[in-house]
Design a protein around this motif. Structure first.
Motif, PDB file in Angstrom:
ATOM      1  N   LYS A  30       0.819  -1.209   0.000  1.00 19.70           N
ATOM      2  CA  LYS A  30       0.000   0.000   0.000  1.00 19.70           C
ATOM      3  C   LYS A  30       0.853   1.260   0.000  1.00 19.70           C
ATOM      4  O   LYS A  30       0.482   2.282  -0.564  1.00 19.70           O
ATOM      5  N   THR A  31       2.022   1.163   0.642  1.00 14.07           N
ATOM      6  CA  THR A  31       2.964   2.282   0.668  1.00 14.07           C
ATOM      7  C   THR A  31       4.344   1.786   0.267  1.00 14.07           C
ATOM      8  O   THR A  31       4.784   0.734   0.726  1.00 14.07           O
ATOM      9  N   THR A  60      -1.138   2.190  -4.797  1.00 14.36           N
ATOM     10  CA  THR A  60       0.093   2.220  -4.009  1.00 14.36           C
ATOM     11  C   THR A  60       0.592   3.647  -3.864  1.00 14.36           C
ATOM     12  O   THR A  60       0.844   4.332  -4.864  1.00 14.36           O
TER      13      THR A  60
END
Length: 385
Positions: A30-31, A60
């Motif tokens: 996600k990051t 992302t």
């Protein structure tokens, strides 16, 4: 109507299933954090544009940490704070464990390439256009800038001199405390040449000055000249440079040299799915971001040097195998680089266990000797001695 509705439902289901399968092949966190050059740099701008693509297409979020110098960009990668770095040629120095990475806290790093950008710009020695220099050999006796504390720039200058059969002993070395100051010196007629990127602001300023600018020709057919250059800096390749200060263009290219910038790297510990997904996105979504920032065109698959000086991440290799692009020659080169990496790592481990000197200069000297001995024992060129 019922058969039509059923057909539409089946079609929609098939489309949904197809999209789900495609999405399964891009598995990103996600990051995603990375380091890069400063906020005004081409590398930073490119990473922002690629970050926008990852956010919009795959959800992302990319967090970019700008670093002012090579060590500040590489340190977060080394300690595991970030998984990626959009670095410069210092990534090669880190791989080799030399120059600023020859100290006790560094040594050879297990760096692996995800992708690189080789765009329309070049890198080389920019020369004032009022001293009649056409090739590197013409730099003999000229005043050449040496940048204190900047190994990458000085190594580039040394490589260009080598192309012309010259060394620092054949020119008048003029030392400057910084890269920008050296171009102020050229404009003020205190020095004649300095190393830079062909589109960098200092080069543009020199081109607009009364002295003007010229980029010495590196004939790709001069095999001996290129052999000498690559002995000093094997990461250079011949390049038709169509973006360079001084009016160079597609119609008037500089026949010069370049190497990739930025170089998107991780380590051999980078998550396999992340590495695979990143190269997949960069190659297969190329049309979605190629015009989003200057230099993005350099990420095209046909611009990737598959037999360069740093090995690819194993999952990047797997992606190219899966898409039918990988060859036996590429694999042989990859295997050689991994063996070189293993040799360097083993040499470093042995050197650190040998109670090396505490003095920094003596430590580096001892390491460089141990490094060269280990590589030569495997029939490999140390390059740096």
């Amino acid at each position: 109507m019922r058969p039509i509705i059923k057909a539409l439902t089946v079609s929609a289901l098939a489309l949904s299933t197809s999209m789900a399968l495609a999405a399964d092949k891009v598995e990103l966190p996600k990051t995603l954090a990375m380091t890069a050059y400063g906020t005004g740099s081409a590398g930073y701008t490119q990473m922002v544009s690629i970050g926008n693509l990852l956010q919009n297409e795959y959800g992302t979020s990319v967090r970019i940490l700008p670093g002012e110098n090579d060590v500040s960009r590489m340190t977060p990668l080394r300690v595991g704070r970030v998984p990626l770095c959009a670095c410069g040629i210092a990534s090669y120095y880190g791989f080799e464990g030399v120059l600023m990475f020859a100290g006790r806290q560094w040594g050879p790093q297990p760096i692996r390439v995800i992708a690189t950008s080789t765009a329309s710009f070049g890198l080389g020695v920019a020369v004032a256009d009022d001293i009649d220099v056409k090739t590197p050999a013409d730099l003999k006796g000229k005043r050449i800038a040496y940048i204190r504390g900047d190994d990458a720039l000085n190594k580039g200058t040394e490589a260009f001199l080598a192309f012309g059969g010259l060394t620092w002993d054949d020119v008048k070395k003029v030392t400057y405390p910084g890269y920008g100051r050296s171009f102020d010196g050229i404009i003020a007629n205190q020095v004649d040449a300095s190393f830079t990127m062909s589109v960098a602001p200092p080069a543009q300023q020199l081109a607009a000055s009364p002295r003007g600018i010229v980029w010495p020709t590196l004939d790709p057919k001069d095999t001996e000249g290129w052999k000498r250059l690559k002995t000093v800096a094997p990461y250079f390749d011949p390049h038709q440079v169509t973006s360079a200060a001084g009016g160079y263009s597609k119609d008037k290219p500089w026949v010069g040299a370049s190497y990739p910038y930025p170089i998107l790297i991780g380590t051999d510990k980078l998550d396999d799915k992340t590495a695979y997904s990143l190269v997949k996105v960069l190659i297969e979504d190329f049309d979605k971001y190629k015009d989003a920032a200057p230099g993005n065109a350099g990420y095209a698959r046909d611009k990737q040097n598959m037999e360069w000086v740093i090995p690819f991440h194993d999952s990047v290799v797997q992606y190219y195998k899966d898409t039918g692009y990988w060859t036996d020659a590429m694999q042989a080169h990859q295997d050689m680089l991994v063996k070189r990496q293993d040799t360097l790592a083993s040499a470093w481990k042995g050197y650190m266990a040998s109670d090396p000197p505490s003095d920094d200069a003596a430590f580096k000297k001892g390491w460089m000797s141990a490094r060269a001995e280990a590589l030569e024992a495997q029939g490999m060129d140390p390059v740096f001695k």
